[in-house]
Motif scaffolding. Structure first.
Motif, PDB file in Angstrom:
ATOM      1  N   GLY A  80     -37.511  14.223  73.864  1.00 57.63           N
ATOM      2  CA  GLY A  80     -36.744  15.404  74.250  1.00 57.63           C
ATOM      3  C   GLY A  80     -36.034  15.309  75.583  1.00 57.63           C
ATOM      4  N   TRP A  81     -35.864  14.107  76.109  1.00 55.28           N
ATOM      5  CA  TRP A  81     -35.166  13.975  77.400  1.00 55.28           C
ATOM      6  C   TRP A  81     -33.696  14.357  77.217  1.00 55.28           C
ATOM      7  CZ3 TRP A  81     -32.626   9.098  79.653  1.00 55.28           C
ATOM      8  CH2 TRP A  81     -32.252   9.325  80.982  1.00 55.28           C
ATOM      9  N   PRO A  82     -33.210  15.379  77.930  1.00 54.44           N
ATOM     10  CA  PRO A  82     -31.832  15.847  77.739  1.00 54.44           C
ATOM     11  C   PRO A  82     -30.772  14.879  78.266  1.00 54.44           C
ATOM     12  CG  PRO A  82     -32.880  17.059  79.531  1.00 54.44           C
ATOM     13  CD  PRO A  82     -33.952  16.227  78.881  1.00 54.44           C
ATOM     14  N   GLY A  83     -31.179  13.920  79.105  1.00 53.80           N
ATOM     15  CA  GLY A  83     -30.206  12.992  79.682  1.00 53.80           C
ATOM     16  C   GLY A  83     -29.969  11.757  78.846  1.00 53.80           C
ATOM     17  N   ALA A  84     -30.527  11.697  77.633  1.00 56.67           N
ATOM     18  CA  ALA A  84     -30.478  10.465  76.844  1.00 56.67           C
ATOM     19  C   ALA A  84     -29.039  10.049  76.498  1.00 56.67           C
ATOM     20  CB  ALA A  84     -31.299  10.619  75.567  1.00 56.67           C
ATOM     21  N   LYS A  85     -28.200  10.987  76.068  1.00 51.52           N
ATOM     22  CA  LYS A  85     -26.840  10.628  75.662  1.00 51.52           C
ATOM     23  C   LYS A  85     -26.007  10.170  76.848  1.00 51.52           C
ATOM     24  CE  LYS A  85     -26.518  13.393  71.433  1.00 51.52           C
ATOM     25  NZ  LYS A  85     -25.773  14.467  70.713  1.00 51.52           N
ATOM     26  N   ALA A  86     -26.149  10.873  77.972  1.00 54.68           N
ATOM     27  CA  ALA A  86     -25.413  10.463  79.175  1.00 54.68           C
ATOM     28  C   ALA A  86     -25.892   9.094  79.643  1.00 54.68           C
ATOM     29  CB  ALA A  86     -25.587  11.503  80.277  1.00 54.68           C
ATOM     30  N   TRP A  87     -27.186   8.877  79.555  1.00 54.41           N
ATOM     31  CA  TRP A  87     -27.741   7.574  79.953  1.00 54.41           C
ATOM     32  C   TRP A  87     -27.184   6.467  79.052  1.00 54.41           C
ATOM     33  CZ3 TRP A  87     -30.404   4.138  76.948  1.00 54.41           C
ATOM     34  CH2 TRP A  87     -30.912   3.013  77.619  1.00 54.41           C
ATOM     35  N   ALA A  88     -27.102   6.727  77.758  1.00 57.03           N
ATOM     36  CA  ALA A  88     -26.618   5.710  76.819  1.00 57.03           C
ATOM     37  C   ALA A  88     -25.177   5.311  77.128  1.00 57.03           C
ATOM     38  CB  ALA A  88     -26.744   6.212  75.386  1.00 57.03           C
TER      39      ALA A  88
ATOM     40  N   ASP B 158     -34.788   1.790  85.644  1.00 61.51           N
ATOM     41  CA  ASP B 158     -35.700   1.387  86.712  1.00 61.51           C
ATOM     42  C   ASP B 158     -36.477   0.172  86.214  1.00 61.51           C
ATOM     43  OD1 ASP B 158     -37.671   1.039  88.601  1.00 61.51           O
ATOM     44  OD2 ASP B 158     -38.371   3.118  88.584  1.00 61.51           O
ATOM     45  N   ALA B 159     -36.195  -0.999  86.804  1.00 63.92           N
ATOM     46  CA  ALA B 159     -36.788  -2.250  86.320  1.00 63.92           C
ATOM     47  C   ALA B 159     -38.106  -2.595  86.984  1.00 63.92           C
ATOM     48  CB  ALA B 159     -35.795  -3.391  86.516  1.00 63.92           C
ATOM     49  N   LEU B 160     -38.619  -1.706  87.830  1.00 62.24           N
ATOM     50  CA  LEU B 160     -39.870  -1.984  88.547  1.00 62.24           C
ATOM     51  C   LEU B 160     -41.073  -1.520  87.745  1.00 62.24           C
ATOM     52  CD1 LEU B 160     -38.720  -0.950  92.140  1.00 62.24           C
ATOM     53  CD2 LEU B 160     -39.242  -3.264  91.355  1.00 62.24           C
ATOM     54  N   GLY B 161     -41.279  -2.137  86.606  1.00 56.05           N
ATOM     55  CA  GLY B 161     -42.433  -1.800  85.788  1.00 56.05           C
ATOM     56  C   GLY B 161     -42.028  -1.333  84.403  1.00 56.05           C
ATOM     57  N   ILE B 162     -43.044  -1.041  83.596  1.00 55.17           N
ATOM     58  CA  ILE B 162     -42.857  -0.614  82.212  1.00 55.17           C
ATOM     59  C   ILE B 162     -43.506   0.756  82.029  1.00 55.17           C
ATOM     60  CG2 ILE B 162     -43.344  -1.172  79.793  1.00 55.17           C
ATOM     61  CD1 ILE B 162     -41.380  -3.059  81.093  1.00 55.17           C
ATOM     62  N   ALA B 163     -42.822   1.654  81.336  1.00 56.66           N
ATOM     63  CA  ALA B 163     -43.332   3.011  81.126  1.00 56.66           C
ATOM     64  C   ALA B 163     -44.321   3.053  79.966  1.00 56.66           C
ATOM     65  CB  ALA B 163     -42.174   3.961  80.856  1.00 56.66           C
TER      66      ALA B 163
ATOM     67  N   ILE C 175     -38.915  17.146  81.199  1.00 55.01           N
ATOM     68  CA  ILE C 175     -39.184  17.570  82.583  1.00 55.01           C
ATOM     69  C   ILE C 175     -39.071  16.408  83.568  1.00 55.01           C
ATOM     70  CG2 ILE C 175     -40.683  19.476  81.855  1.00 55.01           C
ATOM     71  CD1 ILE C 175     -43.094  17.696  82.602  1.00 55.01           C
ATOM     72  N   ASP C 176     -38.774  15.219  83.089  1.00 57.06           N
ATOM     73  CA  ASP C 176     -38.693  14.052  83.967  1.00 57.06           C
ATOM     74  C   ASP C 176     -37.343  13.983  84.673  1.00 57.06           C
ATOM     75  OD1 ASP C 176     -41.233  13.018  83.430  1.00 57.06           O
ATOM     76  OD2 ASP C 176     -40.537  12.005  81.619  1.00 57.06           O
ATOM     77  N   THR C 177     -37.379  13.606  85.955  1.00 61.40           N
ATOM     78  CA  THR C 177     -36.170  13.329  86.723  1.00 61.40           C
ATOM     79  C   THR C 177     -36.317  11.950  87.356  1.00 61.40           C
ATOM     80  OG1 THR C 177     -37.089  14.403  88.696  1.00 61.40           O
ATOM     81  CG2 THR C 177     -35.741  15.772  87.216  1.00 61.40           C
ATOM     82  N   PHE C 178     -35.187  11.318  87.661  1.00 62.97           N
ATOM     83  CA  PHE C 178     -35.237   9.937  88.135  1.00 62.97           C
ATOM     84  C   PHE C 178     -34.236   9.712  89.251  1.00 62.97           C
ATOM     85  CE2 PHE C 178     -35.983  10.141  83.545  1.00 62.97           C
ATOM     86  CZ  PHE C 178     -37.276   9.645  83.467  1.00 62.97           C
ATOM     87  N   ALA C 179     -34.630   8.855  90.189  1.00 67.89           N
ATOM     88  CA  ALA C 179     -33.715   8.449  91.257  1.00 67.89           C
ATOM     89  C   ALA C 179     -32.719   7.416  90.740  1.00 67.89           C
ATOM     90  CB  ALA C 179     -34.506   7.879  92.433  1.00 67.89           C
ATOM     91  N   VAL C 180     -33.197   6.457  89.960  1.00 72.87           N
ATOM     92  CA  VAL C 180     -32.349   5.402  89.398  1.00 72.87           C
ATOM     93  C   VAL C 180     -32.137   5.640  87.914  1.00 72.87           C
ATOM     94  CG1 VAL C 180     -32.176   2.927  88.908  1.00 72.87           C
ATOM     95  CG2 VAL C 180     -33.108   3.706  91.094  1.00 72.87           C
ATOM     96  N   GLY C 181     -33.205   5.871  87.225  1.00 72.04           N
ATOM     97  CA  GLY C 181     -33.190   6.064  85.789  1.00 72.04           C
ATOM     98  C   GLY C 181     -34.589   5.847  85.259  1.00 72.04           C
ATOM     99  N   PRO C 182     -34.810   6.042  83.968  1.00 74.72           N
ATOM    100  CA  PRO C 182     -36.136   5.848  83.390  1.00 74.72           C
ATOM    101  C   PRO C 182     -36.502   4.369  83.300  1.00 74.72           C
ATOM    102  CG  PRO C 182     -34.554   6.316  81.669  1.00 74.72           C
ATOM    103  CD  PRO C 182     -33.812   6.459  82.962  1.00 74.72           C
ATOM    104  N   LYS C 183     -37.797   4.116  83.215  1.00 75.54           N
ATOM    105  CA  LYS C 183     -38.277   2.773  82.897  1.00 75.54           C
ATOM    106  C   LYS C 183     -38.268   2.603  81.380  1.00 75.54           C
ATOM    107  CE  LYS C 183     -41.274   2.446  86.966  1.00 75.54           C
ATOM    108  NZ  LYS C 183     -42.665   2.307  87.463  1.00 75.54           N
TER     109      LYS C 183
END
Length: 412
Positions: free
Chosen positions: A199-207, A244-249, A256-264
């Motif tokens: 349900g992340w609302p930013g998925a389309k913009a991220w894509a 965010d390449a610093l690890g795996i989610a 409800i998630d927000t990100f400085a760079v983006g999701p892992k």
């Protein structure tokens, strides 16, 4: 259709295995050191025989038991040749490439398929490659190297892989390297459904932002700790795509998630980028870091399938035969090998068509990293002779045995 069986060494978690299965090969045996990867193989293909342990240990499997199998294949360890490492080659206890080639004399398969990193294609390993070609020719095979890009075969990732294929002379003219099949999807197109699954609302913009193919996924090793998506340059490329390449989610982002760079990325997402999909379904077992390593170190299944298809086509003599050409990777090595006694630099340079003394010394220096180069001084002149290959090919007294036992817990 005839039954084509494969013995796969250093099988990992099944990327190459699944691709070869899709091409039409049946697994007679898969051999793998890592217990977690073995568990993944067993979970996906309960009927396969999986041997767990050091592939060079005769208590794990007997190569002679699989004499004349259709294909001997494997993805032997990459660190000995990796540009990111020390490129120790034959001096690395993890190097099993030469050993795998030597098993051809025991198994006598109809074909050999080995894959590794691009580093093996570099000038540093020209002599190593030449030795492999010459050894396979001695064993009655026609061998070729080719650098294939995973992105040419529908995989949304750069991932160059250096492939060795060897076939018997009657089949070799019918082997044609697979070619580009079209543009791969972008990371955004590949992962949109997974990014939006919680349900992340930013998925389309991220894509839309992630509109490129991925840098090469780096599985990493036990020696270097936890999972992330690669070195600094790769992390910058991921950041440009909003990752965010610093690890795996553990899970896809939620509303409800927000990100400085983006999701892992999750392991499932990384597997998708490696070429696993609805067409190439596979489940990975173990904890997150182990799963990531299994996925990240794999040979993308679609690439393995295309090479497997080409090998079976060669077995069946499909298409027009081609003229086979000799490939010279290291003329200095060939000049040394053809001389059975100590030889002057001038003769070697003439045979290798090298006019620059500094270049000749550089080539000798590279060769000496993987071969014993004997030097005699007579008066003010040096004479050279090719000595033994330093790599492990099965010797009982090789340093590899002690080093392997000492460092086994860190080898992956």
């Amino acid at each position: 259709m005839s039954k084509f069986e494969v013995v796969e060494i250093c099988a990992g978690a099944g990327g190459q295995a699944l691709g070869l299965e899709k091409a039409g090969f049946e697994h007679a045996l898969a051999v793998e050191l890592d217990g977690n990867a073995c568990n993944t193989l067993r979970a996906n293909r309960s009927t396969w025989k999986v041997a767990e342990g050091d592939v060079a240990d005769q208590s794990v499997w007997h190569p002679a038991d699989y004499s004349e199998v259709s294909l001997l294949a494997g993805g032997v360890p990459c660190p000995p040749f990796s540009i990111a490492g020390k490129q120790l080659g034959a001096n690395d206890e993890r190097d099993l490439f030469a050993w795998a080639v030597e098993q051809v004399s025991v198994v006598q398969p109809r074909a050999l398929l080995l894959e590794n990193v691009r580093g093996l294609s570099m000038p540093r390993f020209a002599g190593y490659r030449q030795h492999v070609l010459d050894r396979l020719a001695e064993l009655g095979y026609v061998a070729e190297w080719q650098l294939l890009q995973a992105s040419d075969f529908g995989v949304p990732q750069l991932r160059p892989r250096f492939i060795l294929v060897a076939l018997k002379p009657e089949d070799a003219p019918y082997f044609h390297w697979p070619t580009h099949v079209g543009e791969p999807p972008t990371v955004g197109e590949t992962l949109l459904d997974l990014m939006g699954s919680n349900g992340w609302p930013g998925a389309k913009a991220w894509a839309k932002q992630a509109n490129k193919i991925a840098p090469t996924i780096v599985g990493g090793s036990k020696k270097h700790g936890g999972a992330d998506l690669g070195p600094t340059r790769a992390k910058r490329a991921w950041a440009e795509m909003g990752v965010d390449a610093l690890g795996i989610a553990d899970a896809a982002p939620s509303n409800i998630d927000t990100f400085a760079v983006g999701p892992k990325l999750t392991c499932e997402m990384v597997a998708r980028i490696q070429g696993w999909s609805d067409e190439y379904q596979w489940e990975f077992t173990g904890r997150k870091t182990s799963c990531y390593r299994q996925i990240g170190n794999a040979f993308p299944p679609p690439v393995a399938r295309t090479v497997g298809d080409a090998i079976i086509d060669a077995f069946q003599h499909k298409g027009d035969p081609r003229k086979l050409e000799t490939s010279d990777h290291d003329p200095v090595y060939k000049a040394l090998r053809s001389s059975h006694d100590f030889t002057t630099p001038e003769r070697l340079m003439k045979a290798a068509q090298i006019s620059d003394c500094a270049e000749f010394e550089r080539r000798i220096g590279l060769l000496s990293r993987d071969f014993e180069i004997e030097i005699k001084i007579r008066g003010n002149k040096s004479y050279y002779k090719l000595g033994s290959f330093k790599a492990f090919v099965g010797q009982d007294n090789h340093d590899r045995h002690d080093l392997f036992l000492k460092r086994r817990a860190l080898i992956s």
